[in-house]
Enzyme design. Structure first.
Site, PDB file in Angstrom:
ATOM      1  N   GLU A 101       0.813  -1.237   0.000  1.00  0.00           N
ATOM      2  CA  GLU A 101       0.000   0.000   0.000  1.00  0.00           C
ATOM      3  C   GLU A 101       0.840   1.279   0.000  1.00  0.00           C
ATOM      4  OE1 GLU A 101      -3.223  -0.127   2.925  1.00  0.00           O
ATOM      5  OE2 GLU A 101      -3.415  -2.291   2.668  1.00  0.00           O
ATOM      6  N   HIS A 104       0.463  -0.651  17.781  1.00  0.00           N
ATOM      7  CA  HIS A 104       0.363   0.723  18.265  1.00  0.00           C
ATOM      8  C   HIS A 104       1.552   1.085  19.139  1.00  0.00           C
ATOM      9  CE1 HIS A 104      -3.749  -0.607  17.305  1.00  0.00           C
ATOM     10  NE2 HIS A 104      -3.806   0.592  16.772  1.00  0.00           N
TER      11      HIS A 104
HETATM   12  N1  GLN Z   1      -5.137  -2.311   5.039  1.00  0.00           N
HETATM   13  C1  GLN Z   1      -5.042  -1.187   5.903  1.00  0.00           C
HETATM   14  C2  GLN Z   1      -3.626  -1.054   6.387  1.00  0.00           C
HETATM   15  O1  GLN Z   1      -2.963  -2.037   6.511  1.00  0.00           O
HETATM   16  C3  GLN Z   1      -5.963  -1.324   7.079  1.00  0.00           C
HETATM   17  C4  GLN Z   1      -5.923  -0.114   7.969  1.00  0.00           C
HETATM   18  C5  GLN Z   1      -6.917  -0.125   9.092  1.00  0.00           C
HETATM   19  O2  GLN Z   1      -7.391  -1.132   9.505  1.00  0.00           O
HETATM   20  N2  GLN Z   1      -7.243   0.992   9.637  1.00  0.00           N
HETATM   21  O3  GLN Z   1      -3.152   0.019   6.682  1.00  0.00           O
END
Ligand code: GLN
Ligand code: ZN
Length: 756
Positions: free
Chosen positions: A486, A696
């Site tokens: 991504e 996190h």
């Molecule tokens: N596919 C997204 C990512 O990996 C999912 C993000 C999310 O769940 N907020 O960033």
């Protein structure tokens, strides 16, 4: 005279001045005095703006440096130990920010320096604002440490403006907090009321003519004891400050069964949200006391559209004209500051919009129409009529698909067998949630593309390079189901919204999410459709680099809806179906291009959940149906994943199962698999990936720790259905954490597989 009133104003600043100042202060480059100066000038500017717009009741004390619930707790002395407060007297800025963000304090704890966790943060009702949850104990003392509301009133009067201070009401304050020792928060009411009474005394002394007490909990299902708490609280407060009229403000929904309770309280006025529930006006008029004022929220404080002024006037005229306030439905905190700077918007969209500043104008216009007659606001009414007439009433694109219902042909068991025959995955397969680190390099490439210093081809090449590296690395460490990473996505909603018809984007449409954090949700204003594939070339390229099954990544329809400002001329369900069909097209294109696994993320699925339990089944019905519509066109052997990143799961577990995904990944590491308790009473029907790494936190768990969490999960879940993955996407982490953590995750899978 009708009073034009406002309930609260955005505080982040039209240019996000507060964000800049806060972040500079935290970075150590802006001293406290400088921060306070910025805050004062923001308050002054918004007071002037409201005065200039013709608002009679201007809110004060609605400002907060970080969060108004936190600042209420601080003003009441409800401050847990460990944040540097001495137990009495003023609360320092350091304590405030330690409560908000966690801190480290000299001289506490065993070794001089001691890290203290921040208060928990949670969603403010069904908004995207997050507040800090006050913490109480059975022995809680409430003693005012300051009176920011009285100060705000004085500040206004000194500037020639008599304001209406806004406090979170005592019952909602307790209900929104939590006791760390199991005490029922409402049991603390007798201890709390004297502190509120003393604050109200100070406010009266400062010269306020009214005070607004926000009790949004009245628009929710009240817990046992709350009705009595409301009665005793307001009896006590009305007695404490007999000369100060109290306006009880409710919002985010209708009061329903709580209407008689609200109007039976000894308050001088009640505010109702007529945008969310116009039908409550009639029963409210029956209940209104002979001296009571009615404040009617007819301007939508939760959305960005202009008000249909004529429809609003129709409602307002039914109320007693002598005791009427016209107002936004709720605080304007939840909409952007001003349209003034949105010069690049399509004019056809722009003329339909109203942000906070424009909404003030609408409130004033409505009050004027009532007092002076429609002719006095003729031009504004005519423009509103033109816009109302032009609103989309066209039926949305039909949702019937060639395949009938649009849902998957076969049940999970049959699909799972077909998928396994194709994918040949080991038990406990490993994968990630989709994104890899958005490093400085990634962001620099995107910025250069935006600036024009990098052309499309150069950007494409840069992204391909990142994908190639990520895929090669995943192959090398042995991740069973790789992702492309991504890198090309700025944001999981915006990326798709920019490629779909029907969405628009503001330049400065920022809304505070928490503290200095803001979001600028895209605006859905026309029918949503997908003109061309959005992700296919990236996934196909990534798949071309590996023999393992590549997972294609999409954002789901419910999330694309819930994280946007949505047109209000169609039901949300209809808009969600339009988005679902667009995503369905993308899913089918990915499948046709040979992508064997497709993940459709729904992190905002839960956010759309209505406040009232009675309304939830209907939302869950259409939200799950929209997901199935998006996902349901694929063949048995194509595997659909979804992902949700929160741990409150138990109450909607059946709806999540009804989404009928083949695999769902969820956040569980942070709570040490606590939420898996939900699976005791509910046999999970398909694949599931309970997160084993809390992304996190920068901490890298070792293989033994992740294996331990996995073993906990396996006590509740059938091994044949369990996947191994982190809690969420990795875009906010660095490679220095991601590399070892994922290697450990693969090692954990091997460890536990050997035990099966
Ligand atoms: N596919 C997204 C990512 O990996 C999912 C993000 C999310 O769940 N907020 O960033
Ligand atoms: Zn997530």
């Amino acid at each position: 005279m009708t009073i034009a009133a406002n309930l609260g104003y955005p505080r982040i600043g039209p240019r996000r001045e507060l964000k800049t100042a806060l972040e500079a202060h935290w970075a150590g480059t802006l001293p406290e005095a400088g921060l306070r100066e910025v805050a004062t000038s923001l308050r002054t500017a918004s007071r002037r703006l409201q005065q200039g717009a013709g608002i009679g009741h201007i809110p004060a004390g609605d400002f907060a440096l970080y969060d108004h619930v936190l600042e209420t707790a601080c003003a009441l002395g409800a401050i847990p130990p460990g944040h540097g407060w001495a137990g009495e007297g003023p609360v320092s800025l350091a304590t405030l920010f330690s409560l908000a963000r966690g801190g480290s304090h000299e001289g506490e704890g065993c070794c001089g320096k001691h890290a203290t966790a921040a208060l928990e943060m949670t969603k403010w009702f069904d908004t995207n604002y997050h507040y800090l949850v006050p913490e109480f104990t059975a022995a809680q003392r409430f003693v005012p440490t300051a009176n920011p509301w009285a100060e705000a009133v004085r500040e206004g009067i000194a500037a020639g403006c008599r304001t209406r201070p806004v406090l979170l009401g005592p019952v909602s304050f307790l209900l929104l907090g939590r006791a760390t020792d199991g005490t029922a928060p409402l049991a603390l009411l007798p201890a709390l009321l004297p502190a509120y009474a003393s604050l109200l005394h100070g406010i009266a002394e400062a010269g306020a003519a009214w005070v607004q007490l926000d009790e949004p909990c009245l628009a929710t299902d009240l817990p046992p004891g709350a009705a009595e708490a409301y009665r005793s609280a307001y009896r006590a407060l009305a007695e404490a400050v007999p000369g100060l009229p109290l306006l009880l403000a409710t919002y985010f929904g209708g009061l329903r069964e709580n209407l008689p309770l609200a109007f039976g309280l000894p308050v001088a006025g009640v505010h109702l949200d007529l945008v969310r529930d116009p039908a409550q006006l009639e029963p409210a008029l029956e209940l209104l006391g002979p001296q009571q004022w009615l404040s009617l929220g007819v301007v939508d404080g939760r959305n960005v559209w202009r008000t249909d002024l004529r429809a609003a006037l129709g409602l307002l005229r039914r109320a007693p004209a002598q005791r009427l306030m016209v107002a936004p439905s709720c605080s304007l905190l939840h909409v952007p500051h001003s349209l003034r700077h949105e010069t690049a918007l399509d004019p056809a969209l722009r003329r339909r919009l109203a942000f906070a500043e424009e909404k003030l104008g609408e409130v004033a216009t409505l009050a004027r129409a009532l007092d002076e007659g429609e002719a006095a606001v003729g031009a504004a009414l005519a423009e509103s009529d033109r816009i109302a007439a032009g609103r989309g009433t066209a039926p949305p694109r039909p949702v019937a698909t060639a395949e009938g219902s649009g849902e998957r042909a076969n049940p999970y068991a049959i699909r799972a067998a077909a998928q396994q025959a194709r994918l040949r995955l080991p038990p406990l397969p490993t994968t990630t949630i989709g994104s890899f680190p958005q490093t400085a390099e990634v962001r620099a490439a995107r910025a250069a593309l935006a600036r024009g210093t990098l052309d499309e081809a150069g950007y494409e090449a840069a992204m391909r390079g990142l994908i190639a590296d990520a895929v090669a690395w995943q192959d090398a460490i042995g991740i069973d189901v790789p992702v492309h990473g991504e890198f090309e996505r700025n944001d999981m909603v915006k990326y798709f919204a920019e490629r779909l018809d029907g969405y628009a984007f503001t330049k400065h449409g920022w809304v505070q999410s928490y503290g200095s954090r803001c979001v600028a949700p895209p605006v859905i204003w026309r029918d949503v459709a997908r003109p061309a594939p959005m992700t296919v070339r990236w996934s196909v390229y990534a798949q071309s680099l590996t023999a393992r099954p590549m997972k294609g990544m999409l954002t789901g329809p419910v999330t694309l809806l819930n994280w946007s400002f949505v047109r209000d001329d169609l039901p949300r369900e209809a808009i969600c179906r339009q988005i679902a069909l667009a995503i369905r097209d993308e899913v089918l294109d990915l499948e046709a291009a040979g992508i064997p696994i497709i993940q459709i993320d729904e992190p905002a699925f839960r956010e759309g959940l209505p406040l009232r339990a009675a309304d939830r089944p209907d939302y869950l019905r259409w939200a799950t149906a929209c997901f199935r519509l998006a996902a349901g066109g694929v063949r048995d052997e194509t595997q659909i994943h979804t992902h949700m990143c929160y741990s409150e799961f138990a109450d909607i577990i059946e709806a999540i199962a009804a989404m009928d995904a083949d695999v769902v990944s969820i956040e569980t590491a942070r709570s040490r698999m606590e939420l898996l308790g939900a699976f005791e009473d509910f046999a999970w029907p398909s694949g599931i990936g309970p997160g084993v790494w809390d992304i996190h936190s920068p901490r890298v768990p070792d293989a033994a720790e992740m294996a331990g969490l996995l073993r906990l999960a396996l006590r509740r879940l059938p091994p044949g259905q369990v996947w191994l993955n982190p809690d969420c996407g990795l875009k906010t982490r660095g490679w220095a954490e991601v590399r070892p953590a994922l290697e450990n995750l693969v090692a954990a899978a091997r460890l536990v597989r050997a035990e099966l």
